[in-house]
Design a protein around this motif. Sequence first.
Motif, PDB file in Angstrom:
ATOM      1  N   ARG A  11       0.842  -1.214   0.000  1.00 22.12           N
ATOM      2  CA  ARG A  11       0.000   0.000   0.000  1.00 22.12           C
ATOM      3  C   ARG A  11       0.868   1.252   0.000  1.00 22.12           C
ATOM      4  NH1 ARG A  11      -5.138   1.834   0.501  1.00 22.12           N
ATOM      5  NH2 ARG A  11      -6.111  -0.201   0.771  1.00 22.12           N
ATOM      6  N   PHE A  12       1.905   1.283   0.831  1.00 22.82           N
ATOM      7  CA  PHE A  12       2.791   2.447   0.846  1.00 22.82           C
ATOM      8  C   PHE A  12       3.484   2.627  -0.507  1.00 22.82           C
ATOM      9  CE2 PHE A  12       3.155   1.824   5.643  1.00 22.82           C
ATOM     10  CZ  PHE A  12       2.412   2.956   5.943  1.00 22.82           C
ATOM     11  N   LEU A  13       4.090   1.550  -1.014  1.00 22.85           N
ATOM     12  CA  LEU A  13       4.865   1.649  -2.255  1.00 22.85           C
ATOM     13  C   LEU A  13       4.012   2.104  -3.431  1.00 22.85           C
ATOM     14  CD1 LEU A  13       7.175  -1.511  -2.205  1.00 22.85           C
ATOM     15  CD2 LEU A  13       7.899   0.867  -2.092  1.00 22.85           C
ATOM     16  N   LEU A  14       2.831   1.491  -3.594  1.00 21.78           N
ATOM     17  CA  LEU A  14       2.004   1.800  -4.753  1.00 21.78           C
ATOM     18  C   LEU A  14       1.421   3.203  -4.672  1.00 21.78           C
ATOM     19  CD1 LEU A  14       0.228  -1.625  -5.367  1.00 21.78           C
ATOM     20  CD2 LEU A  14       2.205  -0.651  -6.520  1.00 21.78           C
ATOM     21  N   ASN A  15       1.464   3.794  -3.490  1.00 24.30           N
ATOM     22  CA  ASN A  15       1.062   5.186  -3.349  1.00 24.30           C
ATOM     23  C   ASN A  15       2.258   6.137  -3.405  1.00 24.30           C
ATOM     24  OD1 ASN A  15      -2.029   5.755  -2.600  1.00 24.30           O
ATOM     25  ND2 ASN A  15      -1.472   3.699  -1.898  1.00 24.30           N
ATOM     26  N   GLY A  16       3.386   5.635  -3.888  1.00 25.63           N
ATOM     27  CA  GLY A  16       4.535   6.480  -4.146  1.00 25.63           C
ATOM     28  C   GLY A  16       5.401   6.790  -2.948  1.00 25.63           C
ATOM     29  N   ILE A  17       5.244   6.043  -1.858  1.00 25.81           N
ATOM     30  CA  ILE A  17       5.996   6.294  -0.627  1.00 25.81           C
ATOM     31  C   ILE A  17       7.156   5.309  -0.529  1.00 25.81           C
ATOM     32  CG2 ILE A  17       5.853   6.295   1.900  1.00 25.81           C
ATOM     33  CD1 ILE A  17       2.824   6.977   1.503  1.00 25.81           C
ATOM     34  N   ASP A  18       8.346   5.794  -0.253  1.00 25.51           N
ATOM     35  CA  ASP A  18       9.509   4.916  -0.059  1.00 25.51           C
ATOM     36  C   ASP A  18       9.298   4.064   1.190  1.00 25.51           C
ATOM     37  OD1 ASP A  18      10.601   6.204  -2.224  1.00 25.51           O
ATOM     38  OD2 ASP A  18      11.945   7.476  -1.042  1.00 25.51           O
TER      39      ASP A  18
END
Length: 499
Positions: A23-30
């Motif tokens: 969820r974090f990654l696919l929302n552009g968060i490292d």
Amino acid sequence: MSRIIQKAACVGGGVIGGGWIARFLLNGIDVAVHDPHPEARRIVGEVLDNARHAYRAMMNAPLGPEGALTFHDDLAEAVADAEYIQESVPERLDLKHRVFAAIEAAARPDALIGSSTSGFKPSELQVGMAHPERLFVAHPFNPVYLVPLVEVVGSPVNDEAALSRAMEIQRETGLHPLRVRKEIDAHIGDRLLEAVWRESLWLVHDDVATTQEIDDVIRFSFGLRWAQMGLFETYRIAGGEAGMKHFIEQFGPALKWPWTKLMDVPEMTDDLATKIGDQSDAQSGMHSIRELERIRDDNLVGIYQALKANDWGAGKTLREMEDRFFERAKDSAAAAAPDYAAPLVLHETRVPGDWLDYNGHMTEYRYLQVFGDATDAFLGHIGMDAAYRAPGRSVYTVESHIRHLAETSVDTRLCVRTCVLGHDARRIRLHHEMVDEAGNVQATSEHMLMHVDTNAGKASPLEAPLTDRLARLSRGQRGLTAPAHAGRPIRDIGWPEPV
């Protein structure tokens, strides 16, 4: 579109931790990951593959770049510069206490720490911490990358500002944070699930039903209602025109009848465990876990798309999440400074299964949807954002021509090449080409856009920044040749004289 978080850390990368990572990654968060399991990279990679598949099917908005994923053998290294840390280690209080001590020793002083615990209260988790006010429960539901609810639970020592910021971060990733009013064992969701689970165990134990029959009752009846309306709203409807009060009066006496065994639990003997295991194997053993996850995700995506059409429940959460992705895509396109002497590629998508007609090809109105999304991406590129629209300025499509040139099938990856073939003080003339991965043109469209004052209900002149960006774009796009198939009413608009 500015982000409120740049980097998160996930301690634990199993079923729940892997979902958080996705969820974090696919929302552009490292995301920095610490998990000592020897297969952690493989497990997280497989969860990410399923999550990407689900997002491509679910999202109409461009997904944009993923965050950077790093794995760290040292927990301190993983959490050192994270703004938000999510703990998803096994449900052992002693283990969680050791993990929190290690996190506190290495994390930034302002880092927020959420626990995925499904049962422990935050006050139990906070024992021994130097700064317990920043640790809270953030209990998600599987699959974390798709199911939007997260229960946010604090104790009396928690800092409300920290909890509010945590919920802002969660909303940024498309979650629906629910602030639980009081800390309680198992929070809200799992207490409800436990009631159904206990009764189901008795039904299997007493040979009233098999595991598949119980699942069929749920998925073919009240599960469908619960998925979009919950419990109380469903029962309000059951009360008819007289509403909830009538339902309670009619069915309230049944609460005294000996229907359930919720105050009694069957002993989980080896025989009962074997019975449940054998029945579950017969029900689902033909599928691998990864296949079951993919089937589950596809079903959830279909439900979300239906709910999104009505702007209802989890569908509303998805629409808000897509809006953020669209805004990010516009920002990225604006910052990219594309070559205006060539067609612009501002929108990409994939053909999901529910876009097909009875011939097995993309149905007609979905072509218009793709072209409409490409037009929206173009308008965002030239500056028509929420701030521009706020005073009542907008752009309406007043004419469209579509040519269908190929049979577009499921899972086809599409991009739209956009040309501006002219504009004047009030109108913009657009041409789109829908192209598959091999470069084959699937369809084309032409659109006449009219700038309007929505308050006055009439056409109005374009204003800055649209005029400024169109002027810059004109220098390159005016050299492109209008296609021969362009309709005469649309062809009639050319370019303004160069300034």
